[in-house]
Design a protein around this motif. Structure first.
Motif, PDB file in Angstrom:
ATOM      1  N   THR A 275     -14.321   5.043  -5.756  1.00 44.40           N
ATOM      2  CA  THR A 275     -13.037   4.371  -5.946  1.00 44.40           C
ATOM      3  C   THR A 275     -13.203   3.134  -6.818  1.00 44.40           C
ATOM      4  O   THR A 275     -12.355   2.838  -7.660  1.00 44.40           O
TER       5      THR A 275
ATOM      6  N   ARG B  94     -11.107   2.830 -10.204  1.00 50.25           N
ATOM      7  CA  ARG B  94     -10.119   1.766 -10.452  1.00 50.25           C
ATOM      8  C   ARG B  94     -10.518   0.931 -11.673  1.00 50.25           C
ATOM      9  O   ARG B  94      -9.656   0.482 -12.431  1.00 50.25           O
TER      10      ARG B  94
ATOM     11  N   GLY C 169     -10.557  -1.635  -5.036  1.00 51.71           N
ATOM     12  CA  GLY C 169     -10.755  -0.260  -4.575  1.00 51.71           C
ATOM     13  C   GLY C 169     -11.668  -0.196  -3.366  1.00 51.71           C
ATOM     14  O   GLY C 169     -11.414   0.551  -2.414  1.00 51.71           O
TER      15      GLY C 169
ATOM     16  N   ARG D 131     -10.459   1.067   0.351  1.00 53.29           N
ATOM     17  CA  ARG D 131     -11.083   2.223   0.990  1.00 53.29           C
ATOM     18  C   ARG D 131     -11.799   1.832   2.285  1.00 53.29           C
ATOM     19  O   ARG D 131     -11.689   2.506   3.294  1.00 53.29           O
TER      20      ARG D 131
ATOM     21  N   GLU E 294      -8.702  10.242   1.193  1.00 55.40           N
ATOM     22  CA  GLU E 294      -7.865   9.224   0.532  1.00 55.40           C
ATOM     23  C   GLU E 294      -8.198   9.130  -0.951  1.00 55.40           C
ATOM     24  O   GLU E 294      -7.311   9.023  -1.796  1.00 55.40           O
ATOM     25  N   SER E 295      -9.507   9.173  -1.263  1.00 50.83           N
ATOM     26  CA  SER E 295      -9.929   9.076  -2.659  1.00 50.83           C
ATOM     27  C   SER E 295      -9.419  10.268  -3.446  1.00 50.83           C
ATOM     28  O   SER E 295      -8.952  10.120  -4.576  1.00 50.83           O
TER      29      SER E 295
ATOM     30  N   GLU F  10      -5.995   9.876  -4.306  1.00 50.62           N
ATOM     31  CA  GLU F  10      -5.864   8.900  -5.388  1.00 50.62           C
ATOM     32  C   GLU F  10      -6.215   9.536  -6.737  1.00 50.62           C
ATOM     33  O   GLU F  10      -5.592   9.239  -7.756  1.00 50.62           O
TER      34      GLU F  10
ATOM     35  N   THR G 216       0.227  12.969  -7.080  1.00 51.81           N
ATOM     36  CA  THR G 216       0.024  12.610  -5.677  1.00 51.81           C
ATOM     37  C   THR G 216       1.299  12.795  -4.873  1.00 51.81           C
ATOM     38  O   THR G 216       1.281  12.712  -3.660  1.00 51.81           O
TER      39      THR G 216
END
Lengths: 209, 233
Positions: free
Chosen positions: A86, A90, A116, A120, B76-77, B80, B85
């Motif tokens: 992440t 980002r 990010g 997370r 979740e990633s 993303e 989405t």
């Protein structure tokens, strides 16, 4: 030199080398307070990233970072995968289609990466996590950029602050991640995620020299 | 067409097994497994999850269920990372129970939000029934059904939507944790699918009959839920 695609690839390559060289050190750090797989996971993740980048050489810094994000998330396995993935994703989004990353854009990218990791992992500064390396790194980078620093100076400021931040996790009691199961016993050991973060930011600085 | 489901687990076997189990209750729902790492180890793989999300795209939305810590992070990633989405929801629910409830809700035509709610309602029902002893049913259980029930009650549905996926999941989830044979209008109350076939709307009266050590508790449990409109308008 400007922070272009070449720099980005050099950064990632030096990161991969750093993970390989520090594999057993990260494993030792993680053995003390975690499940001793961080060194192995990070090494495997960056090797996978190297393979992807070699297969389909990216044309922009953002593309290189996005490929790395995908590779890390797919091959690291532990929580570090989604966290670093992440972060790189980002950062890639923040950089957009820029061919050259100016200091202010670099700070935006670093800040987006930290954002990010926080989104997370839900960790805060002082929780004994990689956030403790990234938070001072972003602050130091912003200060250096505001002072009109060159890209390599901004990167060096970030790397130095991350290293200091990682070292400063040693006395902390972990409040997030696997180490938090140990409570007070986690104090006295450096957080492996903060350490790998510092190594990656050091690689970014070295790639600009 | 229905909402599609994606199961993210650290273990490939768990993900595949969960899909197999849920598919039995929801044969028309597309349920995709994303378990283990790409090279078959314990862990989660963004690539696998994204592949599953890709395959699930184009339905009436996708609901994702995940097992532990970093599986949730990977899910979740992946959301993303996903190009579109919109319509992808992550349910905060126990993997197996939540998946079954979600699958049944999707089978009955609930939208993505409804499917997510059905999965999460199971978690709430489990938390509520957590203190109840769940002893295995004894062999006399089947014989009990023919005799008069130990407890019974009539309850009128007051919520606008009546009996649908979420109330059925709540009732079935709570009843499963009690040691009692419970029927609602003659249907096994521990079966979500069964309860939804009642197609009982607002104003319908539910006849609850229970037999066994927890009979009274079971009738009170259902009565409480019905009277409160299952927390719905």
């Amino acid at each position: 030199m400007g922070l272009d695609t070449k720099w980005t690839l050099k950064w990632l390559e030096l990161s991969a080398e750093a993970m390989k060289e520090n594999r057993s050190r990260l494993i030792d750090l993680d053995r003390a307070i975690g499940d001793s797989d961080h060194g192995e996971n990070m090494d495997r993740g960056f090797q996978a990233a190297m393979a992807k980048l070699a297969d389909a050489p990216p044309e922009t810094p953002a593309a290189a970072l996005k490929m790395t994000a995908m590779a890390l998330m797919s091959s690291v396995g532990g929580a570090a995968g989604p966290l670093y993935g992440t972060a790189f994703l980002r950062a890639s989004t923040a950089i957009g289609d820029a061919a050259d990353v100016e200091p202010s854009l670099l700070v935006d990218a670093l800040e987006a990466a930290l954002g990010g990791i926080v989104a997370r992992g839900k960790a805060e500064p002082g929780d004994k996590t990689m956030v403790d390396a990234w938070t001072p790194a972003v602050e130091a980078a912003r200060k250096a950029a505001d002072d009109g620093g060159l890209p390599e100076e901004v990167l060096r400021a970030a790397a130095d602050a991350a290293a200091a931040g990682a070292e400063a996790t040693e006395p902390l009691v972990a409040r997030k991640g696997r180490a938090s199961y140990l409570g007070e016993r986690s104090a006295g050991h450096r957080d492996p995620g903060a350490e790998s973060s510092a190594l990656i930011l050091r690689a970014a600085a070295e790639a600009a020299l | 067409m229905s909402v599609r489901l994606v199961v993210v687990s650290h273990s490939e076997k768990i993900a595949d097994g969960a899909v197999e189990l849920a598919a039995q209750m929801a044969p028309d729902v597309q349920i995709l497994a994303a378990g283990g790492t790409t090279d078959g180890r314990i862990g989660t793989s963004l690539e696998k999850v994204m592949e599953a999300l890709d395959k699930a795209a184009g339905g009436d939305g996708t609901v994702v269920l995940a097992d532990l810590g970093s599986a949730v992070m990977t899910a979740e990633s992946a959301i993303e990372f996903a190009e579109e989405t919109g319509g992808i929801l992550l349910a905060d629910a126990p993997l197996i129970e939540g998946l079954v409830a979600a699958a049944v809700a999707a089978q009955s035509g609930a939208d993505a939000k409804g499917v997510k709610d059905a999965a999460e309602a199971v978690a709430a029902a489990f938390a509520g029934a957590g203190g109840a002893a769940a002893e295995p049913a004894d062999h006399a259980a089947s014989a009990r059904q023919t005799a008069a029930p130990d407890a019974a009650g009539d309850f009128e549905l007051v919520n606008r939507a009546g009996m649908h996926a979420r109330p059925a999941a709540k009732i079935a989830g709570g009843i499963s944790a009690l040691d009692a044979e419970v029927t609602i209008n003659g249907i096994d109350a521990s079966s979500m699918t069964g309860l939804m076939t009642l197609a009982a709307g607002k104003g319908s009266v539910l006849r609850v009959e229970a037999t066994g050590p927890d009979a009274e508790k079971a009738v009170e449990y259902v009565g409480g839920l019905v009277r409160s409109g299952f927390g719905e308008p």
